[in-house]
Design an enzyme around this catalytic site. Structure first.
Site, PDB file in Angstrom:
ATOM      1  N   TYR A   5     136.602  -1.483   5.411  1.00 57.27           N
ATOM      2  CA  TYR A   5     136.413  -1.023   6.788  1.00 57.27           C
ATOM      3  C   TYR A   5     135.164  -1.676   7.366  1.00 57.27           C
ATOM      4  CZ  TYR A   5     135.759   2.085  10.774  1.00 57.27           C
ATOM      5  OH  TYR A   5     135.593   2.581  12.051  1.00 57.27           O
TER       6      TYR A   5
ATOM      7  N   ASP B 248     128.563  -7.585   5.890  1.00 59.38           N
ATOM      8  CA  ASP B 248     128.502  -6.305   6.594  1.00 59.38           C
ATOM      9  C   ASP B 248     127.657  -5.374   5.728  1.00 59.38           C
ATOM     10  OD1 ASP B 248     128.834  -3.799   7.596  1.00 59.38           O
ATOM     11  OD2 ASP B 248     131.012  -3.904   7.785  1.00 59.38           O
TER      12      ASP B 248
ATOM     13  N   LYS C  38     123.753   2.337  10.750  1.00 57.31           N
ATOM     14  CA  LYS C  38     123.497   3.546   9.948  1.00 57.31           C
ATOM     15  C   LYS C  38     122.004   3.824   9.674  1.00 57.31           C
ATOM     16  CE  LYS C  38     128.118   3.822   7.947  1.00 57.31           C
ATOM     17  NZ  LYS C  38     128.872   4.971   8.406  1.00 57.31           N
TER      18      LYS C  38
HETATM   19  N1  PMP Z   1     130.968  -1.377   8.553  1.00 62.58           N
HETATM   20  C1  PMP Z   1     130.954  -0.550   7.481  1.00 62.58           C
HETATM   21  C2  PMP Z   1     130.848  -1.147   6.102  1.00 62.58           C
HETATM   22  C3  PMP Z   1     131.023   0.819   7.642  1.00 62.58           C
HETATM   23  O1  PMP Z   1     131.022   1.628   6.568  1.00 62.58           O
HETATM   24  C4  PMP Z   1     131.107   1.358   8.958  1.00 62.58           C
HETATM   25  C5  PMP Z   1     131.171   2.852   9.204  1.00 62.58           C
HETATM   26  N2  PMP Z   1     131.570   3.637   8.174  1.00 62.58           N
HETATM   27  C6  PMP Z   1     131.122   0.465  10.037  1.00 62.58           C
HETATM   28  C7  PMP Z   1     131.041  -0.896   9.808  1.00 62.58           C
HETATM   29  C8  PMP Z   1     131.218   0.954  11.450  1.00 62.58           C
HETATM   30  O2  PMP Z   1     130.049   1.585  11.821  1.00 62.58           O
HETATM   31  P1  PMP Z   1     130.042   2.612  13.044  1.00 62.58           P
HETATM   32  O3  PMP Z   1     130.780   3.822  12.608  1.00 62.58           O
HETATM   33  O4  PMP Z   1     128.568   2.851  13.301  1.00 62.58           O
HETATM   34  O5  PMP Z   1     130.693   1.924  14.191  1.00 62.58           O
END
Ligand code: PMP
Length: 464
Positions: free
Chosen positions: A171, A274, A302
Site C-alpha cells: 500500500y 516509500d 506519519k
Molecule cells: N505509504 C505507506 C507505506 C503507508 O503505510 C501509508 C498509510 N498507511 C501511505 C503511504 C499513505 O499515507 P496517508 O494515509 O498519510 O495518505
C-alpha cells in the site's frame, strides 16, 4: 536494530473452531463494555458516511471512539484506559501530548497557523531530513498519499516515461497509480511470476492500472524481466524497503535492495523508497540509512509531524531539479503549514534524538523477548518480527517473505489477539494481520509487558 524469531509452532485442528468461539466471546465482551460508543456510533451513522471519518477506522466488531490521549495511553469514550500501541497507524513516535510538541504547537498557534508562504521552521526540518536520509532537497505536503503521488509524478517528469513498477500487495496511499495490487486475493493475484495489476478498488481506470507493473518482493529475476519486457518505458519503481502493510516483512534475499538499486539505474529508471511507515521509526534515517541503499526519492509522512498531518519528499539534486526548473509543480495550499512545521521541527530536533532510538531498542527487546517466551511455551504457530519502534506477532509457521505468503495467513489468529489485547487494555491497529505495533518515546516497561501478558491470556485460552 532488528529482531526476527522463527518458531515452527503447532497449528492444531481445533484452532479453527476454537478461534471462532474466542472471537465471538471477546466481541461480545467488547460490545457489552462500550455502551456510550454504541450510542455515539448510532449518531455518527446519520451524517458520517459509514459512521467513521476514514474507511480504515472501521473495526470489528465496532469502531473505537477515542476521547483523549496522554503519554503512552489513550482513553476511549467509555472511560477505558488503553496502552496505545496503535499509535495512530504509526504516527505517534512522540507519544500523546508530548510536552515539547505541545509547547511548539501552542507557541505557533498564537502567532498564526497559515499563510501559504514558508516559515523558517521548514528550513530546519529540511536540513534535519537531509542529514538523516542523505538526500539534499526536500518539499512538504500533508499526507503519505501526497508524498507518493508527488514521487510518481516526479519519476515520470524526470524520465519522460509513463510506466512504474510497484511491489505486489503493498500500500502506498490512495491515488490512482498505486491503487494497484493492494490486498488482492484469489484470481486477482495472477501467476506467481506474472502478478496481475489488479485494481485495489472501484474508481480506478483500467488505462491507469495498465501503467503500473507489479513484481513480487524479494525477487530480482522478475524485476529484470519486467524491465526487459518494457524496455525504455519504465519511469521508476516505488517500494517499501521493509513491507509494513503485511505485518512486517524484511528482505530475506541477500543483496535484494542493492540489486533493486542497480537494476533500476541500469535501465535509466528512478527508485523511490516509500518510507511513510519506516522513515524515522526503524532508524533515525529510516530504511535508507538502516540498509545503506540510497534511492533517488524518499517519501515520508506519519511520524514526521509529531501528530499533525504532514508529508515530505526528499530527492537527489538531479531529480529535484525538475521541481527547481518548474517542469513539475509540486504544490499545495497547506504545504509546509506553519503548525505542522513547528511540530515537525520539535519532533526531529527535540524528541526523536539518539536517546529516543536507544529507548526504542530497549523496549523492543523486552517486548519481543516476552512474546517469544509465550510463543515457545504454548507452541503457537507464530513468530515475532520487530525493527526499531515497530513489531508484530505474525501467525505463520514459516517466515513470510512476500505478499503470497502473507495472504495465506489465517486472519482469525490476529483478530482474536486484537480482541484479547483491546479487552485487556492494549490498543493495536484494528486491521489484524496487516498491521504492526508502534512504540513511542513515552512507553514504559509495564506498557510493553502488558502486551505480552495479553498474548499469554490469548495463548492460554487457545490451548486450554
Ligand atoms: N505509504 C505507506 C507505506 C503507508 O503505510 C501509508 C498509510 N498507511 C501511505 C503511504 C499513505 O499515507 P496517508 O494515509 O498519510 O495518505
Amino acid at each position: 536494530m532488528a529482531t526476527a524469531e522463527r518458531a515452527r509452532g503447532r497449528r492444531t485442528a481445533e484452532d479453527g473452531p476454537r478461534l471462532d468461539r474466542l472471537i465471538a466471546e471477546q466481541e461480545e465482551i467488547f460490545v457489552r463494555n462500550r455502551p456510550r460508543a454504541a450510542e455515539i456510533q448510532r449518531r455518527a451513522e446519520r451524517h458520517l458516511a459509514g459512521g467513521v471519518t476514514s474507511s480504515w477506522q472501521v473495526a470489528e466488531p465496532k469502531p473505537v471512539w477515542i476521547e483523549r490521549g496522554k503519554g503512552s495511553k489513550v482513553w476511549d469514550v467509555d472511560g477505558h484506559e488503553l496502552v496505545d500501541l496503535h499509535n495512530g497507524y504509526g504516527v505517534m513516535a512522540v507519544g500523546h501530548a508530548h510536552p515539547k510538541i505541545v509547547e511548539a504547537v501552542q507557541r505557533r498557534v498564537t502567532e498564526g497557523t497559515h499563510f501559504a508562504q514558508p516559515t523558517p521552521d521548514s528550513i530546519v526540518v529540511a536540513e534535519n531530513l537531509a542529514e538523516r536520509f542523505g538526500l539534499p532537497l526536500w518539499r512538504f505536503g500533508n499526507s503519505g498519499t501526497e508524498a507518493t503521488m508527488d514521487a510518481v509524478h516526479l519519476m515520470r517528469a524526470a524520465t519522460g516515461r509513463n510506466k512504474i513498477i510497484k511491489v505486489e500487495g503493498t500500500y502506498h496511499g490512495h491515488h490512482d497509480s498505486v491503487q494497484v495490487s493492494v490486498y488482492q486475493e484469489g484470481e486477482d493475484l495472477g501467476p506467481n511470476d506474472h502478478p496481475f495489476s489488479a485494481p485495489a478498488s472501484a474508481g480506478i481506470p483500467t488505462e491507469i492500472i495498465e501503467l503500473t507493473r507489479v513484481v513480487p518482493f524479494n525477487d530480482l529475476e522478475t524485476l529484470e524481466r519486467v524491465f526487459a519486457e518494457h524496455e525504455g518505458e519504465i519511469a521508476g519503481m516505488i517500494m517499501e524497503a521493509v513491507m509494513m502493510n503485511c505485518g512486517i516483512v524484511l528482505s530475506t534475499l541477500p543483496g535484494y535492495l542493492e540489486g533493486v538499486r542497480r537494476i533500476t539505474s541500469e535501465h535509466g529508471a528512478l527508485l523511490t523508497f516509500d518510507e511513510v511507515k519506516t522513515g524515522l521509526t526503524i532508524h533515525p534515517g529510516g530504511a535508507t540509512a538502516a540498509f545503506g541503499v540510497t534511492p533517488d526519492i524518499v517519501c515520508l509522512a506519519k511520524a514526521l509531524g509529531g501528530g499533525l498531518p504532514c508529508g515530505a519528499i526528499g530527492g537527489t539534486e538531479e531529480v529535484m531539479d525538475v521541481i527547481v526548473r518548474g517542469e513539475y509543480d509540486q504544490v499545495g495550499t497547506f504545504n509546509g503549514n506553519p503548525l505542522t512545521m513547528a511540530a515537525a521541527r520539535a519532533t526531529l530536533t527535540e524528541v526523536l534524538t539518539p536517546a529516543a532510538y536507544e529507548r526504542f531498542d530497549a523496549l523492543r527487546e523486552r517486548m519481543t523477548r516476552g512474546c517469544r517466551e509465550v510463543i515457545d511455551e504454548y507452541d503457537l504457530p507464530a513468530y515475532v518480527e520487530a525493527i526499531g519502534a515497530k513489531g508484530s506477532v505474525t501467525f505463520a509457521p514459516e517466515t513470510v517473505t512476500d505478499y503470497r505468503d502473507y495472504v495465506k495467513i489465517d486472519g482469525r489468529y490476529s483478530h482474536a489477539l486484537w480482541l484479547f489485547q483491546h479487552n485487556g487494555g492494549v490498543f493495536l491497529p484494528p486491521w489484524g494481520k496487516a498491521e504492526q505495533w508502534m512504540l513511542s518515546v513515552q512507553h514504559s516497561d509495564q506498557d510493553v509487558d502488558l502486551f505480552a501478558e495479553n498474548l499469554r491470556a490469548f495463548a492460554t485460552a487457545l490451548r486450554s
